[in-house]
Design an enzyme around this catalytic site. Structure first.
Site, PDB file in Angstrom:
ATOM      1  N   GLY A 193       0.835  -1.202   0.000  1.00  0.00           N
ATOM      2  CA  GLY A 193       0.000   0.000   0.000  1.00  0.00           C
ATOM      3  C   GLY A 193       0.865   1.245   0.000  1.00  0.00           C
ATOM      4  N   SER A 194       0.308   2.313   0.519  1.00  0.00           N
ATOM      5  CA  SER A 194       0.992   3.608   0.451  1.00  0.00           C
ATOM      6  C   SER A 194       2.054   3.744   1.554  1.00  0.00           C
ATOM      7  CB  SER A 194      -0.043   4.720   0.623  1.00  0.00           C
ATOM      8  OG  SER A 194      -0.702   4.536   1.860  1.00  0.00           O
ATOM      9  N   VAL A 197       0.429   4.680   5.001  1.00  0.00           N
ATOM     10  CA  VAL A 197      -0.134   3.591   5.808  1.00  0.00           C
ATOM     11  C   VAL A 197       0.975   2.598   6.197  1.00  0.00           C
ATOM     12  CG1 VAL A 197      -1.886   1.767   5.909  1.00  0.00           C
ATOM     13  CG2 VAL A 197      -2.406   3.912   4.736  1.00  0.00           C
ATOM     14  N   GLY A 198       2.006   2.484   5.356  1.00  0.00           N
ATOM     15  CA  GLY A 198       3.150   1.621   5.688  1.00  0.00           C
ATOM     16  C   GLY A 198       3.744   2.003   7.042  1.00  0.00           C
ATOM     17  N   GLU A 215       5.602  -3.275   0.982  1.00  0.00           N
ATOM     18  CA  GLU A 215       5.663  -3.024  -0.462  1.00  0.00           C
ATOM     19  C   GLU A 215       4.919  -1.718  -0.688  1.00  0.00           C
ATOM     20  OE1 GLU A 215       7.286  -4.629  -2.715  1.00  0.00           O
ATOM     21  OE2 GLU A 215       7.658  -6.633  -1.933  1.00  0.00           O
TER      22      GLU A 215
HETATM   23  P1  NAD Z   1      -3.495   2.215   1.141  1.00  0.00           P
HETATM   24  O1  NAD Z   1      -2.210   2.308   1.864  1.00  0.00           O
HETATM   25  O2  NAD Z   1      -4.467   3.335   1.287  1.00  0.00           O
HETATM   26  O3  NAD Z   1      -4.311   0.894   1.598  1.00  0.00           O
HETATM   27  C1  NAD Z   1      -3.737  -0.390   1.560  1.00  0.00           C
HETATM   28  C2  NAD Z   1      -4.419  -1.282   2.590  1.00  0.00           C
HETATM   29  O4  NAD Z   1      -4.234  -0.733   3.880  1.00  0.00           O
HETATM   30  C3  NAD Z   1      -5.930  -1.452   2.401  1.00  0.00           C
HETATM   31  O5  NAD Z   1      -6.283  -2.802   2.617  1.00  0.00           O
HETATM   32  C4  NAD Z   1      -6.539  -0.570   3.486  1.00  0.00           C
HETATM   33  O6  NAD Z   1      -7.737  -1.074   4.011  1.00  0.00           O
HETATM   34  C5  NAD Z   1      -5.475  -0.579   4.559  1.00  0.00           C
HETATM   35  N1  NAD Z   1      -5.427   0.687   5.307  1.00  0.00           N
HETATM   36  C6  NAD Z   1      -5.691   1.933   4.825  1.00  0.00           C
HETATM   37  N2  NAD Z   1      -5.539   2.863   5.799  1.00  0.00           N
HETATM   38  C7  NAD Z   1      -5.174   2.180   6.911  1.00  0.00           C
HETATM   39  C8  NAD Z   1      -4.866   2.565   8.258  1.00  0.00           C
HETATM   40  N3  NAD Z   1      -4.936   3.840   8.633  1.00  0.00           N
HETATM   41  N4  NAD Z   1      -4.519   1.612   9.131  1.00  0.00           N
HETATM   42  C9  NAD Z   1      -4.460   0.310   8.763  1.00  0.00           C
HETATM   43  N5  NAD Z   1      -4.751  -0.124   7.526  1.00  0.00           N
HETATM   44  C10 NAD Z   1      -5.101   0.791   6.595  1.00  0.00           C
HETATM   45  O7  NAD Z   1      -3.137   1.943  -0.390  1.00  0.00           O
HETATM   46  P2  NAD Z   1      -4.082   1.812  -1.665  1.00  0.00           P
HETATM   47  O8  NAD Z   1      -4.725   3.112  -1.966  1.00  0.00           O
HETATM   48  O9  NAD Z   1      -4.963   0.615  -1.515  1.00  0.00           O
HETATM   49  O10 NAD Z   1      -2.998   1.465  -2.796  1.00  0.00           O
HETATM   50  C11 NAD Z   1      -2.248   2.447  -3.432  1.00  0.00           C
HETATM   51  C12 NAD Z   1      -0.854   2.578  -2.854  1.00  0.00           C
HETATM   52  O11 NAD Z   1      -0.231   1.310  -2.776  1.00  0.00           O
HETATM   53  C13 NAD Z   1       0.066   3.411  -3.747  1.00  0.00           C
HETATM   54  O12 NAD Z   1       0.914   4.189  -2.953  1.00  0.00           O
HETATM   55  C14 NAD Z   1       0.855   2.363  -4.512  1.00  0.00           C
HETATM   56  O13 NAD Z   1       2.081   2.819  -5.029  1.00  0.00           O
HETATM   57  C15 NAD Z   1       1.030   1.321  -3.452  1.00  0.00           C
HETATM   58  N6  NAD Z   1       1.266   0.018  -4.051  1.00  0.00           N
HETATM   59  C16 NAD Z   1       2.489  -0.567  -3.892  1.00  0.00           C
HETATM   60  C17 NAD Z   1       2.743  -1.791  -4.494  1.00  0.00           C
HETATM   61  C18 NAD Z   1       4.072  -2.485  -4.363  1.00  0.00           C
HETATM   62  O14 NAD Z   1       4.141  -3.668  -4.703  1.00  0.00           O
HETATM   63  N7  NAD Z   1       5.133  -1.833  -3.909  1.00  0.00           N
HETATM   64  C19 NAD Z   1       1.754  -2.401  -5.246  1.00  0.00           C
HETATM   65  C20 NAD Z   1       0.526  -1.775  -5.372  1.00  0.00           C
HETATM   66  C21 NAD Z   1       0.287  -0.567  -4.761  1.00  0.00           C
END
Ligand code: NAD
Length: 469
Positions: A193-194, A197-198, A215
């Site tokens: 994810g982002s 949130v990471g 990731e």
């Molecule tokens: P996101 O970080 O918003 O959400 C990812 C997951 O985290 C979701 O399941 C969501 O429910 C959960 N989440 C969201 N907020 C949270 C919180 N406050 N606490 C705990 N869990 C939470 O990301 P997204 O919008 O789903 O995806 C887009 C992002 O992911 C972009 O930054 C993209 O570059 C990245 N991404 C990275 C890879 C990789 O392999 N490196 C692949 C795909 C996407």
């Protein structure tokens, strides 16, 4: 610590109780599970998967097949081929001072793992780490994104069909569901994810010292030097940028191009866009939609911000909010404080920046966070080496883009802000394993000569050992 109030503790406890049974499966048992997943995705649920992703964000079937289904099938075939050797004991040499012993290491399962996945390649980015986790012998709880509910429901059905919940379980829910799960003492957390949130995930994991794979995303630059084959570079970039409509973690986020070839690049870009999507892009069946109105508004705000700073819209720019549609858009002459240059774009907008010297280009990249991917288009080896040696990135592809994420023999992952840990193939298996070091005393060894009492003769032997062994 008392977790009994946690909504998911009962499920977690069941997996914990079952973990050794799962861990002690041999490669045949694990392969059988992987093959069952392969069959479900490739055959039983294929139509439902395609329909669900179309309903979630109008993803063309061909893109679902290529970027979701094919990737997982490839990952499973690869694991099937190598799992036996990955799971075997790996013997290592013995230093002379340890004469009388033998040593090896083995990859043992971490235990109970959590996979949190994003919405942009929801099937691929849930099942790809799941394949690694199962190959490594773990039990798994999965929390997919709440933003693609159709595919999450299909994934829930697949998991329920194939696994008992004490081995693999999928929980659908909002952000609070992730937060509640993150309180539990998982042995490993694999988050995609982002970066924002990471950081939350890593902080929660620290409370239990759970290991993490992160990731993440960020801005992936594309350098095009004056020796590049422009037509070929453009074709690949248009494909790489507008696949999934720019909603790809490794999509080229912005272009850094030698100023002498910018005009040719833009001209060629227009022609290629029309070739892929026709002049009537909004009605093209070959490009998916922006996920939802929040993301649509975010992108329109970027566009308005660029316009207010007198940037040049070279291509596209029109939108339709009812359809979450924004034309593939190319923008140049952006000032440094334009929002498009500050955050990950994750949509169909491509900023172009020109440079005079390669030093200028790499200095610009190095002034930002380390990217997940860095792309180079050049036919000059010296330039390619110069860029590789003077920048840092999780992955790089030369004279193409995205493909580095499809080779199962390569590690995939970022560095610092774009992530930590690696996935895919052996690297994914390793990520879900603890590398256990084992030394066995076979017969009375040399080392016993160093046991107390420390006489002067023993001290002499220690001195000799330090010097010679
Ligand atoms: P996101 O970080 O918003 O959400 C990812 C997951 O985290 C979701 O399941 C969501 O429910 C959960 N989440 C969201 N907020 C949270 C919180 N406050 N606490 C705990 N869990 C939470 O990301 P997204 O919008 O789903 O995806 C887009 C992002 O992911 C972009 O930054 C993209 O570059 C990245 N991404 C990275 C890879 C990789 O392999 N490196 C692949 C795909 C996407």
């Amino acid at each position: 610590m008392d977790y009994s109030n946690n909504r998911y503790f009962d499920l977690f406890r069941k997996q914990k109780e079952n973990q050794y049974k799962v861990a002690n499966t041999n490669y045949k048992g694990r392969t059988k599970k992987l093959v069952a997943i392969k069959h479900a995705i490739e055959v039983t649920y294929k139509d439902q998967i395609r329909e669900a992703l179309y309903n979630d964000f109008k993803k063309p079937f061909a893109e679902t097949d290529l970027t979701e289904i094919y990737q997982i099938i490839g990952e499973i075939k690869h694991a099937k081929k190598y799992l036996k050797s990955w799971m075997s004991n790996h013997k290592v040499s013995t230093p002379l001072a340890l004469f009388g012993t033998s040593s090896w290491y083995k990859y043992e399962p971490k235990g109970v793992c959590l996979i949190i996945s994003p919405w942009n390649y929801p099937l691929n980015l849930t099942f790809d780490p799941l394949v690694s986790a199962i190959a490594a012998g773990n039990t798994v709880i999965i929390k997919p994104s709440e933003l693609t509910p159709n595919i999450s429901s299909v994934m829930a059905k697949i998991i329920k069909d194939l696994f008992h919940e004490n081995e693999v379980a999928l929980i659908q829910g909002e952000v609070e569901t992730s937060q509640e799960l993150l309180k539990l003492p998982f042995n490993h957390i694999f988050f995609t994810g982002s970066p924002k949130v990471g950081k939350i995930v890593m902080e929660a994991a620290a409370k239990n010292l759970s290991s993490v794979t992160l990731e993440l995303g960020g801005k992936s630059p594309t350098i095009i030097d004056e020796t590049a084959n422009i037509k070929s570079a453009v074709k690949k970039i248009v494909w790489g940028k507008f696949l999934n409509n720019g909603q790809t973690c490794v999509a080229p986020d912005y272009i850094l191009i030698n100023e002498t070839i910018k005009d040719d690049f833009i001209q060629s870009f227009k022609t290629q866009l029309e070739h892929f999507f026709t002049k009537d892009v909004i009605n093209s069946n070959s490009i998916c939609r922006i996920l939802n109105s929040d993301h649509f508004d975010r992108l329109i705000n970027h566009l308005e911000n660029a316009k207010s700073k007198n940037a040049t819209i070279e291509i596209g720019g029109k939108s339709d909010s009812d359809k979450n549609f924004l034309e593939p858009t190319v923008i140049s002459n952006l000032p440094e404080d334009a929002s498009l240059l500050e955050s990950e774009i994750f949509g169909p907008i491509l900023p172009i920046k020109t440079y005079k010297t390669l030093y200028e280009a790499i200095n610009y990249i190095n002034s930002k966070e380390k990217p997940l991917s860095l792309y180079i288009y050049s036919s000059n080896k010296k330039n390619i080496d110069f860029i590789l040696n003077n920048t840092r990135a999780g992955t790089t592809c030369i004279n193409n883009n995205l493909l580095q994420a499809s080779n199962h023999y390569l590690p995939f992952g970022g560095s610092n802000n774009s992530g930590m840990g690696k996935s895919h193939g052996f690297f994914g298996f390793q990520e879900f394993s603890n590398t256990r070091a084992i030394l066995k005393q076979n017969f009375k060894g040399f080392i016993e000569n160093f046991y107390p009492p420390y006489t002067s003769a023993k001290q002499k032997l220690i001195d000799l050992t330090i010097k010679w062994f």
